[in-house]
Write a protein that holds these residues in place. Sequence first.
Motif, PDB file in Angstrom:
ATOM      1  N   TYR A  31       0.854  -1.181   0.000  1.00 37.67           N
ATOM      2  CA  TYR A  31       0.000   0.000   0.000  1.00 37.67           C
ATOM      3  C   TYR A  31       0.890   1.231   0.000  1.00 37.67           C
ATOM      4  CZ  TYR A  31      -3.584  -3.388   1.086  1.00 37.67           C
ATOM      5  OH  TYR A  31      -4.417  -4.466   1.019  1.00 37.67           O
ATOM      6  N   GLU A  32       0.290   2.411  -0.118  1.00 37.73           N
ATOM      7  CA  GLU A  32       1.058   3.652  -0.087  1.00 37.73           C
ATOM      8  C   GLU A  32       0.533   4.574   0.996  1.00 37.73           C
ATOM      9  OE1 GLU A  32       1.218   5.817  -3.759  1.00 37.73           O
ATOM     10  OE2 GLU A  32       2.366   4.235  -4.763  1.00 37.73           O
ATOM     11  N   MET A  33       1.468   5.214   1.683  1.00 35.55           N
ATOM     12  CA  MET A  33       1.150   6.342   2.542  1.00 35.55           C
ATOM     13  C   MET A  33       1.428   7.577   1.703  1.00 35.55           C
ATOM     14  SD  MET A  33       0.359   7.510   5.663  1.00 35.55           S
ATOM     15  CE  MET A  33       0.734   6.160   6.783  1.00 35.55           C
ATOM     16  N   ARG A  34       0.472   8.492   1.666  1.00 36.75           N
ATOM     17  CA  ARG A  34       0.653   9.739   0.925  1.00 36.75           C
ATOM     18  C   ARG A  34       0.433  10.906   1.864  1.00 36.75           C
ATOM     19  NH1 ARG A  34      -1.931   8.898  -5.063  1.00 36.75           N
ATOM     20  NH2 ARG A  34      -0.761   7.006  -5.561  1.00 36.75           N
ATOM     21  N   LEU A  35       1.317  11.864   1.755  1.00 38.37           N
ATOM     22  CA  LEU A  35       1.230  13.079   2.550  1.00 38.37           C
ATOM     23  C   LEU A  35       1.001  14.252   1.618  1.00 38.37           C
ATOM     24  CD1 LEU A  35       4.296  12.516   4.913  1.00 38.37           C
ATOM     25  CD2 LEU A  35       1.918  11.788   5.240  1.00 38.37           C
ATOM     26  N   ARG A  36       0.213  15.202   2.087  1.00 37.84           N
ATOM     27  CA  ARG A  36       0.000  16.452   1.355  1.00 37.84           C
ATOM     28  C   ARG A  36       0.347  17.602   2.284  1.00 37.84           C
ATOM     29  NH1 ARG A  36      -2.224  17.100  -3.163  1.00 37.84           N
ATOM     30  NH2 ARG A  36      -3.411  18.940  -2.583  1.00 37.84           N
ATOM     31  N   THR A  37       0.924  18.627   1.712  1.00 46.84           N
ATOM     32  CA  THR A  37       1.233  19.839   2.457  1.00 46.84           C
ATOM     33  C   THR A  37       0.382  20.975   1.911  1.00 46.84           C
ATOM     34  OG1 THR A  37       3.002  20.573   0.975  1.00 46.84           O
ATOM     35  CG2 THR A  37       3.634  19.071   2.778  1.00 46.84           C
ATOM     36  N   ASN A  38       0.366  22.089   2.638  1.00 44.42           N
ATOM     37  CA  ASN A  38      -0.404  23.226   2.147  1.00 44.42           C
ATOM     38  C   ASN A  38       0.301  23.925   0.980  1.00 44.42           C
ATOM     39  OD1 ASN A  38       1.615  24.509   3.566  1.00 44.42           O
ATOM     40  ND2 ASN A  38       0.243  25.752   4.822  1.00 44.42           N
ATOM     41  N   GLU A  39       1.466  23.427   0.596  1.00 47.19           N
ATOM     42  CA  GLU A  39       2.186  23.963  -0.567  1.00 47.19           C
ATOM     43  C   GLU A  39       1.735  23.316  -1.879  1.00 47.19           C
ATOM     44  OE1 GLU A  39       6.476  24.798   1.448  1.00 47.19           O
ATOM     45  OE2 GLU A  39       5.816  22.709   1.287  1.00 47.19           O
ATOM     46  N   GLN A  94       5.172   7.033  -0.039  1.00 47.17           N
ATOM     47  CA  GLN A  94       6.077   5.966   0.385  1.00 47.17           C
ATOM     48  C   GLN A  94       5.277   4.670   0.468  1.00 47.17           C
ATOM     49  OE1 GLN A  94       8.950   4.902   4.190  1.00 47.17           O
ATOM     50  NE2 GLN A  94       8.323   7.000   3.933  1.00 47.17           N
ATOM     51  N   ALA A  95       5.811   3.602  -0.110  1.00 46.45           N
ATOM     52  CA  ALA A  95       5.140   2.301  -0.095  1.00 46.45           C
ATOM     53  C   ALA A  95       5.503   1.539   1.176  1.00 46.45           C
ATOM     54  CB  ALA A  95       5.546   1.487  -1.321  1.00 46.45           C
ATOM     55  N   PHE A  96       4.576   0.674   1.599  1.00 47.82           N
ATOM     56  CA  PHE A  96       4.816  -0.212   2.743  1.00 47.82           C
ATOM     57  C   PHE A  96       3.940  -1.442   2.578  1.00 47.82           C
ATOM     58  CE2 PHE A  96       1.229   2.354   3.948  1.00 47.82           C
ATOM     59  CZ  PHE A  96       0.415   1.519   4.703  1.00 47.82           C
ATOM     60  N   GLN A  97       4.320  -2.493   3.269  1.00 51.63           N
ATOM     61  CA  GLN A  97       3.570  -3.740   3.185  1.00 51.63           C
ATOM     62  C   GLN A  97       2.705  -3.904   4.421  1.00 51.63           C
ATOM     63  OE1 GLN A  97       5.799  -7.113   1.879  1.00 51.63           O
ATOM     64  NE2 GLN A  97       4.244  -8.574   2.532  1.00 51.63           N
ATOM     65  N   ALA A  98       1.490  -4.390   4.215  1.00 56.61           N
ATOM     66  CA  ALA A  98       0.566  -4.677   5.307  1.00 56.61           C
ATOM     67  C   ALA A  98       0.494  -6.197   5.475  1.00 56.61           C
ATOM     68  CB  ALA A  98      -0.804  -4.097   5.023  1.00 56.61           C
ATOM     69  N   ASP A  99       1.237  -6.705   6.442  1.00 59.09           N
ATOM     70  CA  ASP A  99       1.333  -8.147   6.674  1.00 59.09           C
ATOM     71  C   ASP A  99       0.064  -8.706   7.317  1.00 59.09           C
ATOM     72  OD1 ASP A  99       3.913  -8.133   5.626  1.00 59.09           O
ATOM     73  OD2 ASP A  99       4.830  -7.833   7.590  1.00 59.09           O
ATOM     74  N   LYS A 100      -0.015 -10.016   7.395  1.00 60.85           N
ATOM     75  CA  LYS A 100      -1.203 -10.693   7.905  1.00 60.85           C
ATOM     76  C   LYS A 100      -1.273 -10.728   9.427  1.00 60.85           C
ATOM     77  CE  LYS A 100      -1.861 -13.194   3.675  1.00 60.85           C
ATOM     78  NZ  LYS A 100      -2.160 -14.417   2.994  1.00 60.85           N
ATOM     79  N   ASP A 101      -0.259 -10.217  10.098  1.00 57.33           N
ATOM     80  CA  ASP A 101      -0.271 -10.064  11.549  1.00 57.33           C
ATOM     81  C   ASP A 101       0.006  -8.603  11.877  1.00 57.33           C
ATOM     82  OD1 ASP A 101      -0.680 -12.811  12.429  1.00 57.33           O
ATOM     83  OD2 ASP A 101       1.332 -13.197  11.635  1.00 57.33           O
ATOM     84  N   TRP A 102      -0.499  -8.158  13.021  1.00 57.64           N
ATOM     85  CA  TRP A 102      -0.259  -6.778  13.427  1.00 57.64           C
ATOM     86  C   TRP A 102       1.226  -6.500  13.529  1.00 57.64           C
ATOM     87  CZ3 TRP A 102      -3.625  -3.124  13.104  1.00 57.64           C
ATOM     88  CH2 TRP A 102      -4.983  -3.387  13.279  1.00 57.64           C
ATOM     89  N   ARG A 103       1.646  -5.347  13.017  1.00 62.01           N
ATOM     90  CA  ARG A 103       3.016  -4.884  13.185  1.00 62.01           C
ATOM     91  C   ARG A 103       3.039  -3.372  13.111  1.00 62.01           C
ATOM     92  NH1 ARG A 103       6.893  -4.203   8.600  1.00 62.01           N
ATOM     93  NH2 ARG A 103       5.644  -3.950   6.743  1.00 62.01           N
TER      94      ARG A 103
END
Length: 158
Positions: free
Chosen positions: A83-91, A101-110
Amino acid sequence: MTERLTPDWEFIADGVMGGVSQGSLTTEKRKGRTAVRLYGEVSTENNGGFLQMAFDINASGSAYDASRWTGIEVDVLGNGETYEMRLRTNELDKPWQSFRQAFQADKDWRTVQLPFADFTAHRHDLAFDPAHLRRLGVLAVGREFHADIALAQVRFYN
């Protein structure tokens, strides 16, 4: 050191641009933790390709100065997809502009830490300035797949 955020998540799908992805956003228990869950089918048909859960850091939509923090930390559970986390600024003034930034969502909490320094500009050439942070989003994006991701907590961290 951390600062826990209290997001007022909203659901956004590619239908705002004519896409046909289908999904929903719910609050529920997932493997023993209360979490916000984004799930559904991402479709690239008709120029689509995303499901998103997002929130403004400040309810007013104004910028939040996150410059004293190293990045964002999330407690996440998923289906093994990226999945991706996306941030927006007021700029940023166009809806397609972000820092991501991409990250993986595993099958157990982390717990996943996403340093501000690792976010890359998308469709603009500005440098990320955490003093101007306005909005945070988590997206299932860019390819056909079944999305299923849950977040129990979102925090700034050092």
